[in-house]
Design a protein around this motif. Sequence first.
Motif, PDB file in Angstrom:
ATOM      1  N   SER A   1      -8.428   9.417  11.809  1.00  0.00           N
ATOM      2  CA  SER A   1      -8.696   9.555  10.394  1.00  0.00           C
ATOM      3  C   SER A   1      -9.689  10.381  10.108  1.00  0.00           C
ATOM      4  CB  SER A   1      -8.927   8.109   9.900  1.00  0.00           C
ATOM      5  OG  SER A   1     -10.080   7.624  10.325  1.00  0.00           O
TER       6      SER A   1
ATOM      7  N   ARG B   1      -6.200  -2.128   6.295  1.00  0.00           N
ATOM      8  CA  ARG B   1      -7.035  -1.335   7.071  1.00  0.00           C
ATOM      9  C   ARG B   1      -6.076  -0.299   7.846  1.00  0.00           C
ATOM     10  NH1 ARG B   1     -11.161  -4.573  10.266  1.00  0.00           N
ATOM     11  NH2 ARG B   1     -11.751  -2.359  11.005  1.00  0.00           N
TER      12      ARG B   1
ATOM     13  N   LEU C   1      -4.134   1.980   5.426  1.00  0.00           N
ATOM     14  CA  LEU C   1      -5.112   2.955   4.898  1.00  0.00           C
ATOM     15  C   LEU C   1      -5.259   4.200   5.907  1.00  0.00           C
ATOM     16  CD1 LEU C   1      -7.823   0.977   2.981  1.00  0.00           C
ATOM     17  CD2 LEU C   1      -6.395   2.290   1.966  1.00  0.00           C
TER      18      LEU C   1
ATOM     19  N   ILE D   1      -8.778   2.308  -3.737  1.00  0.00           N
ATOM     20  CA  ILE D   1      -8.680   2.702  -2.372  1.00  0.00           C
ATOM     21  C   ILE D   1     -10.082   2.729  -1.607  1.00  0.00           C
ATOM     22  CG2 ILE D   1      -8.503   4.646  -0.825  1.00  0.00           C
ATOM     23  CD1 ILE D   1      -6.316   5.887  -2.267  1.00  0.00           C
TER      24      ILE D   1
ATOM     25  N   LEU E   1       1.085  -1.243  -0.140  1.00  0.00           N
ATOM     26  CA  LEU E   1       0.016  -0.104  -0.052  1.00  0.00           C
ATOM     27  C   LEU E   1       0.942   1.185   0.025  1.00  0.00           C
ATOM     28  CD1 LEU E   1      -2.962   0.911  -0.043  1.00  0.00           C
ATOM     29  CD2 LEU E   1      -2.589   0.996   2.684  1.00  0.00           C
TER      30      LEU E   1
ATOM     31  N   ILE F   1      -3.897   8.097   5.388  1.00  0.00           N
ATOM     32  CA  ILE F   1      -5.064   8.919   5.060  1.00  0.00           C
ATOM     33  C   ILE F   1      -4.946  10.376   4.420  1.00  0.00           C
ATOM     34  CG2 ILE F   1      -6.054   9.699   7.029  1.00  0.00           C
ATOM     35  CD1 ILE F   1      -8.782   8.704   6.080  1.00  0.00           C
TER      36      ILE F   1
ATOM     37  N   LEU G   1       0.627   4.358  -3.186  1.00  0.00           N
ATOM     38  CA  LEU G   1       0.146   5.279  -2.628  1.00  0.00           C
ATOM     39  C   LEU G   1       1.237   6.478  -3.057  1.00  0.00           C
ATOM     40  CD1 LEU G   1      -1.448   5.204   0.689  1.00  0.00           C
ATOM     41  CD2 LEU G   1      -2.680   5.666  -1.459  1.00  0.00           C
TER      42      LEU G   1
ATOM     43  N   LEU H   1     -10.431  -1.052  -1.015  1.00  0.00           N
ATOM     44  CA  LEU H   1      -9.728  -1.642  -0.094  1.00  0.00           C
ATOM     45  C   LEU H   1     -10.055  -1.170   1.311  1.00  0.00           C
ATOM     46  CD1 LEU H   1      -5.836  -0.719  -1.396  1.00  0.00           C
ATOM     47  CD2 LEU H   1      -7.073  -3.006  -1.407  1.00  0.00           C
ATOM     48  N   PHE H   2     -11.052  -0.382   1.559  1.00  0.00           N
ATOM     49  CA  PHE H   2     -11.686  -0.232   3.058  1.00  0.00           C
ATOM     50  C   PHE H   2     -12.515  -1.308   3.275  1.00  0.00           C
ATOM     51  CE2 PHE H   2     -10.530   4.577   2.381  1.00  0.00           C
ATOM     52  CZ  PHE H   2     -10.008   4.792   3.763  1.00  0.00           C
TER      53      PHE H   2
END
Length: 835
Positions: free
Chosen positions: A427, A382, A385, A370, A347, A389, A351, A373-374
């Motif tokens: 987040s 997770r 991510l 993305i 990941l 974020i 990104l 992937l959540f």
Amino acid sequence: MLKFLKGVVGGSGTAVKDLPYSIGEPYSTAWGSWVHQRGASKVDGSPVSIFSLSGSSANDGHLTAGRNGVKRLRTVRHPNILSFLHSTETEIFDGSSTKVTIYIVTEPVMPLSEKIKELGLEGKQRDEYYAWGINQIAKAVSFLNNDCKLVHGNVSVASVVVTPTLDWKLHAFDMLSEFDGNNESSTGPMLQFEWLIGSEYKPMELAKSDWPTIRKSPEWAIDSWGLGCLIYELFSGVKLSRTEDLQNTNNIPKSLLQDYRRLLSSMPSRRLNSSKLLENSEYFQNKLVETIQFMEILNLKDSVEKDSFFRKLPNLAEHLPRQIVLKKLLPLLASALEFGSATAPALTAFLKMASWLSADEYSAKVLPTIVKLFASNDRAIRIGLLQQIDQYGESLSAQIVDEQVYPHVATGFSDTSALLRELTLKSMLVLAPKLSQRTLSGSLLKFLSKLQVDEEPAIRTNTTILLGNIASHLNEGTRKRVLINAFTVRALRDTFSPARGAGIMALSATSSYYDAAEIATRVLPNVVVLTIDPDSDVRSKAFQAVEQFLQLLKQYNDKASTGDVGTGATGTLISSSLPGNAGLLGWAMSSLSLKSKQVEQSSSNTLNSSTISPLPSSGAGGAAVNDLAPVRVDSRSDFSADFADSSNHQPPSPTSTDGWGEVDNSIRGEEDDDDKDGWDDVEPLETAAQPAVLATIQAAQRRPVPVSKPPAVQNSRSRSAIRASNDDEEEDDSSWGSAAETGSNKKKVSSSSNSKKINRVAEETDPWRGAIAVPKPSSKDPMKTGGGDDDLWASIAAPAPTTTGSKSSFAGRGRGTRTATAPKLGASRINKSSS
């Protein structure tokens, strides 16, 4: 020819009969007599390539060869051979003549010569890309020669096209034929359409039409020669004009030179097999080729190999050709993440590569991955991510966040992993501004109310920070119900000093949302007592906040004196221009280590064993902690705390709802009691044994402030406060850690005058030691006074008063059995029996 095709298609993408594709502009080059044009599907608009070949009659030799190419392309399938989609043949009568056109529809590709000019690669990056391309064409040739026993006959730059992902594909199968060298009865030409091949591309035996020699040679002899011609045209940058030019090797890389010469050997039997070229040549051993090959067989790798590869990939990608990374590696990585073959470290690389895309390409190619992937069940994905974020959160639209992202992210609030809970909380600093008011008030605040009593002190602190940051995104009614209770009743009474500091700063930063009456009666009384907090940093912030709020009240008084504020307008909001009220825009959610609970316990134990002092000199919880840096929370910068792991002791888990006394603003009217969604009436966290100084502070914070009410404002609820005492010599002891003051009794307070009077126990040293009686709740359910069934923040009031002298006992945290005495007027006393 071009004019004829334009006449067929109408000149502007008009459809051809039986061809479900529209035809666009042609490319400048194509193989042989074929015309290569852009196209699109009429069904979904997806891009395609359309190759067309026209002849004057059905028996035209070019058309016959073209039909052979269509048949071969339809039946031969390989990753490095152009993918066939559709074909058709049309006839157009023009007077006495007939025009026949063959159409082949394939995946979208571009001629290799045009793609090379478009990329403009030079030096090492050019050589790496050429190595990857030659590798792919060599695989296609090897497949035809060794596996299918077929001979292509015309391998050159013109017969190679490039896909949008920059893969090289072999096509131009008009001359493709079976190798019949093993058939002794074979006579005549083996390649039926060898006349289509330019003389410059023919090896000596083919130029002489020496078919016996060709049949005795290996099946790869002719195509190995063509592969050598391809290499020459690539590195020289010009189209081969005569066979003798192949002897010019000045532009051929040294690592490829020996193999190049073996491909072009004058003896067919000694020419290098394309499969051996891939195995032996060191030219193909570079980072780009190795990286792409690893990604293509990712499913065959074990987890250790994957982790090692993906951890190195971000740095490696910086040195690879940028276009190759974005158009080839990035799609491979996205697919691997979506289908679960890539591990969490991928990941980071994904990104980083995505950050090199333009905004439009980022939205089209990265954000859909993305969002998918959540929904992953992989906790590591997770976490990755949420940790990153900041890199993509601003690119997500409000609708996508509210409808697709938040429902999956919200599951982390109740996760058993403390790290995931904290990352989910942080987040929200990015996602909350994109949430609808319905989601903010109906879902997010309920999760935050639980996190403010989380067992991890760092999470409790960060919850206060977050609430201060997102206060501007809440509507006015929600702010009125939530902010003061969350910051004063919980944060300011937290046993963790950074949490108290965060509460002070949150109050200061959101001061513009409070009116004069709230500041005077609810904010200042709770902040002033922290000027004697055991932690010097909390004391410092408390003094700053007191000065700020007093200045606000002075401004209000000046306006009231000059008539700017109407008489009795105690609810007027105060607009502050003070630096301390600049808001939380400068706050960042830097991590407070989850190891902070060891610090909390260590500080608490030190306080318990030390002499009570209202102004301790220590800057960390009132006592020095071995090898632990004091936690500093600065309003001008990020909230941060670094803790050393000095103890494995776990503090007791705070309660979620039990032990909350009723807290109300006597200035507020009844209209605010009908719609409650958070922090309406709450009580601070509880530990087994409170430090004496902190207990004194908390008791003072809970002291009710009598306020004369304007005639038009009704007092919906009275305040109840329970005083905690650590004095073992007193028989009368109050507890704020048990559930809703069960066992205490309530009586009606006499109303001989307009203001209510509360009887205090004279023999108590602390006049606020006794429990303050509360009126009987209006709701039938003693645990609810104003909220709905799904309201987590409905006030938790005392039960209805008893009429008999019967005893009821309850078990508090760390305390023995307690009995309730007969009800008295005014304040009721709770006797503590020794266990």
